[in-house]
Structure formats: C-alpha cells, structure tokens
Design a protein around this motif. Sequence first.
Motif, mmCIF file in Angstrom:
data_model
loop_
_atom_site.group_PDB
_atom_site.id
_atom_site.type_symbol
_atom_site.label_atom_id
_atom_site.label_comp_id
_atom_site.label_asym_id
_atom_site.label_seq_id
_atom_site.Cartn_x
_atom_site.Cartn_y
_atom_site.Cartn_z
ATOM 1 N N GLY A 88 0.762 -1.233 0.000
ATOM 2 C CA GLY A 88 0.000 0.000 0.000
ATOM 3 C C GLY A 88 0.794 1.285 0.000
ATOM 4 O O GLY A 88 0.206 2.366 0.059
ATOM 5 N N VAL A 89 2.128 1.204 -0.085
ATOM 6 C CA VAL A 89 2.938 2.425 -0.080
ATOM 7 C C VAL A 89 2.946 3.078 -1.458
ATOM 8 O O VAL A 89 2.695 4.281 -1.591
ATOM 9 C CB VAL A 89 4.377 2.130 0.384
ATOM 10 N N HIS A 90 3.222 2.303 -2.488
ATOM 11 C CA HIS A 90 3.249 2.817 -3.856
ATOM 12 C C HIS A 90 2.198 2.083 -4.685
ATOM 13 O O HIS A 90 1.888 0.918 -4.431
ATOM 14 C CB HIS A 90 4.636 2.623 -4.480
ATOM 15 N N TRP A 91 1.678 2.791 -5.713
ATOM 16 C CA TRP A 91 0.568 2.253 -6.488
ATOM 17 C C TRP A 91 0.799 2.448 -7.980
ATOM 18 O O TRP A 91 1.439 3.415 -8.408
ATOM 19 C CB TRP A 91 -0.743 2.946 -6.090
ATOM 20 N N GLN A 92 0.242 1.514 -8.755
ATOM 21 C CA GLN A 92 0.289 1.582 -10.221
ATOM 22 C C GLN A 92 -1.140 1.524 -10.744
ATOM 23 O O GLN A 92 -1.959 0.721 -10.271
ATOM 24 C CB GLN A 92 1.099 0.412 -10.775
ATOM 25 N N LEU A 93 -1.441 2.352 -11.717
ATOM 26 C CA LEU A 93 -2.775 2.380 -12.315
ATOM 27 C C LEU A 93 -2.845 1.374 -13.456
ATOM 28 O O LEU A 93 -2.050 1.414 -14.391
ATOM 29 C CB LEU A 93 -3.094 3.785 -12.837
ATOM 30 N N LEU A 94 -3.829 0.467 -13.381
ATOM 31 C CA LEU A 94 -4.004 -0.585 -14.374
ATOM 32 C C LEU A 94 -5.404 -0.518 -14.982
ATOM 33 O O LEU A 94 -6.316 0.082 -14.422
ATOM 34 C CB LEU A 94 -3.806 -1.973 -13.731
ATOM 35 N N ALA A 95 -5.560 -1.180 -16.114
ATOM 36 C CA ALA A 95 -6.865 -1.496 -16.706
ATOM 37 C C ALA A 95 -7.768 -0.284 -16.854
ATOM 38 O O ALA A 95 -8.962 -0.339 -16.547
ATOM 39 C CB ALA A 95 -7.562 -2.587 -15.886
#
Length: 340
Positions: A134-141
């Motif tokens: 939950g620290v870093h996030w990637q946007l998918l789909a």
Amino acid sequence: MKLNTTLNIVATAAFLASSLPTAGQPPGATQRWMSIGPRPILGGDLPGGAVSGRVRAVAVDPGDASHWLIGAASGGVWDTHDAGDHWLPRTDDQATLCMGAIAFAPSDPNVVYAGTGEESVSEGAGMLKSTDSGVHWQLLAQDTFNHTACTVIQVDPSNPNTVLAGTTDGRTVRKDEDSGYGRFLTSAPPMGIQRSINGGLTWSLTLLGQATDLAVHPGDFDRQYAALGGYWGTITNGVLISTNGLYRSLDGGQTWTTVSGPWSLSTQVGRIQLAIAPSDPNVLFVSIAVAFHPFDFLLPTQGSSLGLWRTTNAWAAAPTWTRLPGPGDVGYQLFYDHVL
C-alpha cells in the motif's frame, strides 16, 4: 475523522495572520504552518451545520492487525500502521482520488488492489495495484474501469493474481443543473463482475449489470454469490434491462446462474447487499432496497427496504428463504448507506 482532499489544507484566511511577519521581523522571515485538520466540513451538502467526509472502503492487513488501508470518497488511499492513531496519504499522485473498494491478497499482503470511483457519486479512472503493501501504487486497466465505480473486490486466498471486482455506473464530478447530482456517463465501458487471472493487467466481464456486491465462500473460492442491484432497478444508462437479482458461480466467477427468491417477481428490486456467515457458509443473507423510479422521484418507498432474507442452504440447487425483520425506517438511504 475527516479524510478527503481538504485534509491537506493547512490554513485558511483566518489563520494566515499567524504566519505573517510580526513587528521586528524582516520581510520573508521563515514562518511555520500548523495543521487545522482533520475537522468537519462547514457548509457541506447537508443543511444544518458541519458534515464529515466519507470513508468508502476499509481493509485490514491479514499479516498485521495494526496495519489498515482506507479509501476516502474523494481523498484517495490512506495508510496507518498503528491501528488508526496516525495516517499517511498514499495515492495523491494518482489519476483520481475517488475510491470505491480495497482488498489485500490473503496469501501475499504485499499485494493490494484498490478500485477507483464511488458508486452513484463519482467516476473512476482504473484499478490501482500495490506490491509493497500500500505504499506505492500503479494504475491498471483503464479501458476496463475508466468512468465506472468499483463497489467490491475479492482476491483468491490461494493466488494473489486471481481477483474479481464489481463495477457500477460512475458519475461526473460536475453536478447536473436540474437534479443537483453528478451526471451519468454514457461513455463508460460495460459494467458488472470483472475477473482477472494475471494480477489485474487484463480483465474479462463474466456477468453484465450493475454489480453492487460479491460474497465468497470462506473455504472455497470457486463458490461465489454476486448481486446485480442498480438502484434505478432495471434501467442502466437509460436503457431498460432486467438483470437486477441474485447470481451464483461454482467456478470462481467464470460463469453465473440466476438464483430465484421471494423478490424475483418484484419490479422494485434495487440495490442488493450480501453476507455469507463465516461460521457457517451455508447461511447467506440478502438485503434488497426498493428501486428508484426513473420518472417519479417523489415515490415515498424509494430507497427503503424491500426486504431482508436468509437461507441456510445457500449451495443447494434451489435455496429456501426465510424473511427476517427489516431495518425499520431508513428513509431513502438504502440506495447508498447499505451494507451487511
């Protein structure tokens, strides 16, 4: 606790005076800012005083009971490692702060999925995924989830790459001049139960409709119940369809069949919420709200309880149902404030 974008506001005009140079200080002297939040929102959308922000989703780390993630309605994902005493924003750099659902992968808590968009309120921009708890996030789909709202996420307890998500209509943030609510988005992709087997990179739509809930047998991920419960009843994006109801899958959400109940002949089936009893997965509860009428917003029963039912043989070919006492006078709020 008020958690939305205004949480990061550290001063208002009334407080700016404390940051101005005082007598004897040179111009440009360094001043210290002090936080004035979290605090209630004054003059919110409800008459009569202060209101709070909404927390739309909560997830507890299966490996650390003091580590929680929450999704604020318009404030993104927030993270605590001390059971709520202190919080950090984690998605301020993402495409949207409108959140709908969050889920840890039970077999690997480093993997977290967060669905954007708030049901019936705001549009999303895609599925967020974290691989560091939950620290870093990637946007998918984005093509699958853009302009929709994510209502629920379920991750296979034995495989963090197998995940299902429910989606419903998103709305524009800009309000409609006539109704005062956000406008429905006609350019949204098809909605319903989405399934991914590659960690959220690609998805397949396995059940079409307004998916408001998804309940999974705690010991068998293949056995699932889904609720299609758009609060406009059988209307989606202005088109009459007849998908609101209860559905069951025995193959992990790949295929679905309709499950009938006492509500099946009603034309008033709106939002549906589900719960499987963890102590006895044969017990399933189904709560249904009265649908809103598209041409008469003043009907007194809209958004109230159509009924609450229980079955003790949820996986039988034809479950038997018992009606339970309803929640009483809830006004019209079950179109939104509704969970089991």
